[in-house]
Design an enzyme around this catalytic site. Structure first.
Site, PDB file in Angstrom:
ATOM      1  N   GLY A  73      36.812  37.266  48.002  1.00 22.90           N
ATOM      2  CA  GLY A  73      36.672  36.479  49.221  1.00 22.90           C
ATOM      3  C   GLY A  73      37.697  35.372  49.307  1.00 22.90           C
ATOM      4  O   GLY A  73      37.753  34.652  50.297  1.00 22.90           O
ATOM      5  N   THR A  74      38.509  35.241  48.259  1.00 25.82           N
ATOM      6  CA  THR A  74      39.536  34.197  48.273  1.00 25.82           C
ATOM      7  C   THR A  74      40.427  34.370  49.494  1.00 25.82           C
ATOM      8  O   THR A  74      40.798  35.498  49.841  1.00 25.82           O
ATOM      9  CB  THR A  74      40.392  34.272  46.998  1.00 25.82           C
ATOM     10  OG1 THR A  74      39.554  34.188  45.847  1.00 25.82           O
ATOM     11  CG2 THR A  74      41.431  33.151  46.972  1.00 25.82           C
ATOM     12  N   THR A  75      40.745  33.281  50.179  1.00 29.38           N
ATOM     13  CA  THR A  75      41.588  33.343  51.378  1.00 29.38           C
ATOM     14  C   THR A  75      42.920  32.654  51.106  1.00 29.38           C
ATOM     15  O   THR A  75      43.115  32.042  50.066  1.00 29.38           O
ATOM     16  CB  THR A  75      40.887  32.634  52.550  1.00 29.38           C
ATOM     17  OG1 THR A  75      40.584  31.281  52.148  1.00 29.38           O
ATOM     18  CG2 THR A  75      39.627  33.358  52.963  1.00 29.38           C
ATOM     19  N   ALA A  98      37.199  40.386  52.215  1.00 33.96           N
ATOM     20  CA  ALA A  98      36.748  39.867  53.512  1.00 33.96           C
ATOM     21  C   ALA A  98      37.062  38.374  53.544  1.00 33.96           C
ATOM     22  O   ALA A  98      36.715  37.656  52.598  1.00 33.96           O
ATOM     23  CB  ALA A  98      35.259  40.104  53.726  1.00 33.96           C
ATOM     24  N   SER A  99      37.668  37.929  54.636  1.00 34.66           N
ATOM     25  CA  SER A  99      37.903  36.486  54.779  1.00 34.66           C
ATOM     26  C   SER A  99      36.571  35.768  54.978  1.00 34.66           C
ATOM     27  O   SER A  99      36.465  34.557  54.764  1.00 34.66           O
ATOM     28  CB  SER A  99      38.837  36.206  55.955  1.00 34.66           C
ATOM     29  OG  SER A  99      38.317  36.776  57.156  1.00 34.66           O
ATOM     30  N   ASN A 100      35.570  36.564  55.437  1.00 34.76           N
ATOM     31  CA  ASN A 100      34.234  35.985  55.621  1.00 34.76           C
ATOM     32  C   ASN A 100      33.221  37.101  55.438  1.00 34.76           C
ATOM     33  O   ASN A 100      33.242  38.077  56.170  1.00 34.76           O
ATOM     34  CB  ASN A 100      34.107  35.373  57.026  1.00 34.76           C
ATOM     35  CG  ASN A 100      32.939  34.429  57.121  1.00 34.76           C
ATOM     36  OD1 ASN A 100      31.809  34.814  56.823  1.00 34.76           O
ATOM     37  ND2 ASN A 100      33.210  33.197  57.524  1.00 34.76           N
ATOM     38  N   HIS A 133      35.647  22.801  58.380  1.00 36.00           N
ATOM     39  CA  HIS A 133      35.206  23.071  57.015  1.00 36.00           C
ATOM     40  C   HIS A 133      35.123  21.767  56.226  1.00 36.00           C
ATOM     41  O   HIS A 133      35.635  20.736  56.646  1.00 36.00           O
ATOM     42  CB  HIS A 133      36.172  24.026  56.287  1.00 36.00           C
ATOM     43  CG  HIS A 133      36.011  25.467  56.662  1.00 36.00           C
ATOM     44  ND1 HIS A 133      36.656  26.044  57.727  1.00 36.00           N
ATOM     45  CD2 HIS A 133      35.245  26.436  56.115  1.00 36.00           C
ATOM     46  CE1 HIS A 133      36.320  27.317  57.814  1.00 36.00           C
ATOM     47  NE2 HIS A 133      35.467  27.587  56.857  1.00 36.00           N
ATOM     48  N   HIS A 134      34.560  21.897  55.033  1.00 35.51           N
ATOM     49  CA  HIS A 134      34.404  20.784  54.086  1.00 35.51           C
ATOM     50  C   HIS A 134      35.789  20.284  53.631  1.00 35.51           C
ATOM     51  O   HIS A 134      36.803  20.986  53.709  1.00 35.51           O
ATOM     52  CB  HIS A 134      33.589  21.264  52.877  1.00 35.51           C
ATOM     53  CG  HIS A 134      34.142  22.507  52.270  1.00 35.51           C
ATOM     54  ND1 HIS A 134      35.093  22.528  51.261  1.00 35.51           N
ATOM     55  CD2 HIS A 134      33.911  23.813  52.557  1.00 35.51           C
ATOM     56  CE1 HIS A 134      35.394  23.761  50.962  1.00 35.51           C
ATOM     57  NE2 HIS A 134      34.705  24.574  51.730  1.00 35.51           N
ATOM     58  N   LYS A 137      38.235  22.099  51.003  1.00 36.94           N
ATOM     59  CA  LYS A 137      38.908  23.370  51.286  1.00 36.94           C
ATOM     60  C   LYS A 137      40.412  23.212  51.164  1.00 36.94           C
ATOM     61  O   LYS A 137      40.998  22.295  51.735  1.00 36.94           O
ATOM     62  CB  LYS A 137      38.550  23.860  52.693  1.00 36.94           C
ATOM     63  CG  LYS A 137      39.146  25.245  52.998  1.00 36.94           C
ATOM     64  CD  LYS A 137      38.529  25.846  54.232  1.00 36.94           C
ATOM     65  CE  LYS A 137      39.123  27.191  54.548  1.00 36.94           C
ATOM     66  NZ  LYS A 137      38.970  28.163  53.426  1.00 36.94           N
TER      67      LYS A 137
HETATM   68  N1  LIG Z   1      35.194  35.312  52.166  1.00 32.71           N
HETATM   69  C1  LIG Z   1      34.193  34.448  52.254  1.00 32.71           C
HETATM   70  O1  LIG Z   1      33.104  34.760  52.791  1.00 32.71           O
HETATM   71  C2  LIG Z   1      34.378  33.093  51.685  1.00 32.71           C
HETATM   72  C3  LIG Z   1      35.587  32.748  51.148  1.00 32.71           C
HETATM   73  N2  LIG Z   1      35.762  31.557  50.536  1.00 32.71           N
HETATM   74  C4  LIG Z   1      37.063  31.355  49.875  1.00 32.71           C
HETATM   75  O2  LIG Z   1      36.855  31.508  48.475  1.00 32.71           O
HETATM   76  C5  LIG Z   1      37.722  30.648  47.746  1.00 32.71           C
HETATM   77  C6  LIG Z   1      36.886  29.789  46.805  1.00 32.71           C
HETATM   78  O3  LIG Z   1      36.005  29.023  47.557  1.00 32.71           O
HETATM   79  P1  LIG Z   1      35.024  27.991  46.779  1.00 32.71           P
HETATM   80  O4  LIG Z   1      34.191  28.720  45.789  1.00 32.71           O
HETATM   81  O5  LIG Z   1      34.355  27.184  47.834  1.00 32.71           O
HETATM   82  O6  LIG Z   1      36.100  27.092  46.024  1.00 32.71           O
HETATM   83  P2  LIG Z   1      35.914  26.234  44.686  1.00 32.71           P
HETATM   84  O7  LIG Z   1      37.123  25.389  44.568  1.00 32.71           O
HETATM   85  O8  LIG Z   1      34.555  25.612  44.700  1.00 32.71           O
HETATM   86  O9  LIG Z   1      35.914  27.330  43.528  1.00 32.71           O
HETATM   87  C7  LIG Z   1      37.088  27.979  43.134  1.00 32.71           C
HETATM   88  C8  LIG Z   1      37.007  28.115  41.627  1.00 32.71           C
HETATM   89  O10 LIG Z   1      38.065  28.937  41.145  1.00 32.71           O
HETATM   90  C9  LIG Z   1      38.494  28.362  39.913  1.00 32.71           C
HETATM   91  N3  LIG Z   1      39.805  28.865  39.539  1.00 32.71           N
HETATM   92  C10 LIG Z   1      41.002  28.377  39.883  1.00 32.71           C
HETATM   93  N4  LIG Z   1      41.965  29.123  39.301  1.00 32.71           N
HETATM   94  C11 LIG Z   1      41.323  30.101  38.582  1.00 32.71           C
HETATM   95  C12 LIG Z   1      41.739  31.198  37.778  1.00 32.71           C
HETATM   96  N5  LIG Z   1      43.021  31.421  37.531  1.00 32.71           N
HETATM   97  N6  LIG Z   1      40.824  32.019  37.221  1.00 32.71           N
HETATM   98  C13 LIG Z   1      39.528  31.783  37.422  1.00 32.71           C
HETATM   99  N7  LIG Z   1      39.051  30.768  38.185  1.00 32.71           N
HETATM  100  C14 LIG Z   1      39.953  29.941  38.742  1.00 32.71           C
HETATM  101  C15 LIG Z   1      38.459  26.874  40.161  1.00 32.71           C
HETATM  102  O11 LIG Z   1      38.496  26.157  38.961  1.00 32.71           O
HETATM  103  P3  LIG Z   1      39.086  24.643  39.025  1.00 32.71           P
HETATM  104  O12 LIG Z   1      38.122  23.864  39.872  1.00 32.71           O
HETATM  105  O13 LIG Z   1      39.084  24.243  37.599  1.00 32.71           O
HETATM  106  O14 LIG Z   1      40.444  24.746  39.645  1.00 32.71           O
HETATM  107  C16 LIG Z   1      37.129  26.761  40.906  1.00 32.71           C
HETATM  108  O15 LIG Z   1      36.056  26.601  39.994  1.00 32.71           O
HETATM  109  C17 LIG Z   1      38.532  29.897  48.799  1.00 32.71           C
HETATM  110  O16 LIG Z   1      39.737  30.595  49.011  1.00 32.71           O
HETATM  111  C18 LIG Z   1      37.679  30.013  50.066  1.00 32.71           C
HETATM  112  O17 LIG Z   1      38.445  29.994  51.267  1.00 32.71           O
HETATM  113  C19 LIG Z   1      34.755  30.628  50.425  1.00 32.71           C
HETATM  114  C20 LIG Z   1      33.528  30.905  50.980  1.00 32.71           C
HETATM  115  C21 LIG Z   1      33.267  32.154  51.673  1.00 32.71           C
HETATM  116  O1  LIG Z   2      36.558  27.626  51.994  1.00 32.54           O
HETATM  117  C1  LIG Z   2      35.434  27.896  52.494  1.00 32.54           C
HETATM  118  O2  LIG Z   2      34.392  27.260  52.280  1.00 32.54           O
HETATM  119  C2  LIG Z   2      35.377  29.095  53.382  1.00 32.54           C
HETATM  120  N1  LIG Z   2      36.446  29.825  53.488  1.00 32.54           N
HETATM  121  C3  LIG Z   2      36.524  31.076  54.166  1.00 32.54           C
HETATM  122  C4  LIG Z   2      37.687  31.052  55.140  1.00 32.54           C
HETATM  123  O3  LIG Z   2      38.755  30.480  54.746  1.00 32.54           O
HETATM  124  O4  LIG Z   2      37.533  31.619  56.231  1.00 32.54           O
HETATM  125  C5  LIG Z   2      35.204  31.553  54.735  1.00 32.54           C
HETATM  126  C6  LIG Z   2      34.247  30.493  55.127  1.00 32.54           C
HETATM  127  O5  LIG Z   2      34.603  29.959  56.383  1.00 32.54           O
HETATM  128  C7  LIG Z   2      34.112  29.414  54.083  1.00 32.54           C
END
Ligand SMILES: NC(=O)C1=CN([C@@H]2O[C@H](COP(=O)(O)OP(=O)(O)OC[C@H]3O[C@@H](n4cnc5c(N)ncnc54)[C@H](OP(=O)(O)O)[C@@H]3O)[C@@H](O)[C@H]2O)C=CC1
Ligand SMILES: O=C(O)C1=N[C@H](C(=O)O)C[C@H](O)C1
Length: 240
Positions: A73-75, A98-100, A133-134, A137
């Site tokens: 889900g990483t974007t 999926a972006s979401n 968003h928060h 982000k």
């Molecule tokens: N597709 C979807 O439905 C959604 C997508 N997202 C996306 O997901 C991603 C993460 O969101 P979120 O969880 O809120 O972000 P967070 O920053 O809370 O979590 C990301 C985590 O990844 C860790 N990390 C960084 N580099 C590495 C690595 N090389 N290997 C393993 N872990 C690593 C970070 O560690 P550290 O803090 O130490 O850097 C952190 O704990 C974003 O791109 C966001 O846009 C989010 C929500 C929904």
């Molecule tokens: O970073 C987030 O939190 C989220 N990122 C995704 C995005 O970049 O679209 C999905 C969701 O909106 C939450």
């Protein structure tokens, strides 16, 4: 399923909670301080990856090399989508992006695509996308907003390119505006505006449960699929 969580932040921790509640086993929790991903991950069915834009593709390469199905889900990395697609084809792996992952956004996206088709012949309406968003982000605009924008361009001949945070919108440009406030989980709004009225489509995530549950559903789907790249359109087929 036996799951490796790659990225143990907001999403990784929630996925651990909800997947465990569904009876799945979390075999690995890998964060940026844990180099386990360099070693072979053994005895897992799927990896669920939510990390950061700058690291995602290298994570996919490490996982694909171990023939581990990937739900991500990483974007903010999709400029490299073609490279990742080739990696998956070359390694015969399974990949779900999926972006979401929320069902609500999937439904809103289908509605937005239909609305784009409907308004195509009414040039008095101009469209813009706003997302909130928060403050934690890292990428802007959101992957979801970019997905909405790309889909509108695919469905409305009046729009040719996305413009982020434009001050002077050119003909054919679809503007996207990003706002970072407090701990907003994710709100997206598509607004068609004319001199006479406005049509507004808005999706508000109240929490991150929809994202996490959708990612788990995608993993449950992916482990039963043939090699390839999958999206929400494969998981939830809509009658359109
Ligand atoms: N597709 C979807 O439905 C959604 C997508 N997202 C996306 O997901 C991603 C993460 O969101 P979120 O969880 O809120 O972000 P967070 O920053 O809370 O979590 C990301 C985590 O990844 C860790 N990390 C960084 N580099 C590495 C690595 N090389 N290997 C393993 N872990 C690593 C970070 O560690 P550290 O803090 O130490 O850097 C952190 O704990 C974003 O791109 C966001 O846009 C989010 C929500 C929904
Ligand atoms: O970073 C987030 O939190 C989220 N990122 C995704 C995005 O970049 O679209 C999905 C969701 O909106 C939450």
């Amino acid at each position: 399923m036996r799951i490796a969580i790659i990225g143990y932040g907001k999403m990784g921790q929630l996925i651990e909670k909800l997947a465990t509640e569904k009876g799945h086993e979390i075999v690995y929790k890998i964060d940026s301080h844990n180099t386990k991903l360099t070693a072979n991950l053994e005895n897992i069915d799927v990896a669920i990856e939510f990390t950061h834009p700058e690291i995602a593709v290298s994570n996919y390469k490490k996982l694909a090399g171990q023939n581990i199905p990937i739900v991500t889900g990483t974007t903010g990395w999709t400029d490299n989508f073609d490279e990742v697609e080739k990696l998956i084809q070359d390694t015969g792996n399974r990949f779900f992006y999926a972006s979401n992952f929320s069902i609500g956004v999937h439904l809103a996206m289908a509605t937005s695509n239909y609305l784009a088709k409907l308004t195509e012949n009414f040039p008095e309406y101009s469209v813009r996308i706003d997302e909130w968003h928060h403050t934690a982000k890292k990428d802007a605009p959101s992957g979801t907003a970019l997905s909405f924008g790309r889909e509108i361009i695919n469905n409305h001949k009046g729009y040719k390119k996305i413009s982020t945070e434009p001050t002077d919108i050119q003909e054919g440009e679809l503007p996207i505006y990003a706002y970072r406030e407090n701990d907003i989980p994710g709100t997206h709004q598509i607004k068609y505006d004319s001199e006479i009225d406005s049509i507004i489509l808005r999706h508000e995530a109240k929490n991150r449960q929809g994202f996490a549950l959708g990612a788990i559903k995608a993993a449950e789907f992916l482990v039963n699929q043939k090699p390839g790249v999958y999206t929400m359109n494969d998981l939830i087929k809509l009658p359109l």
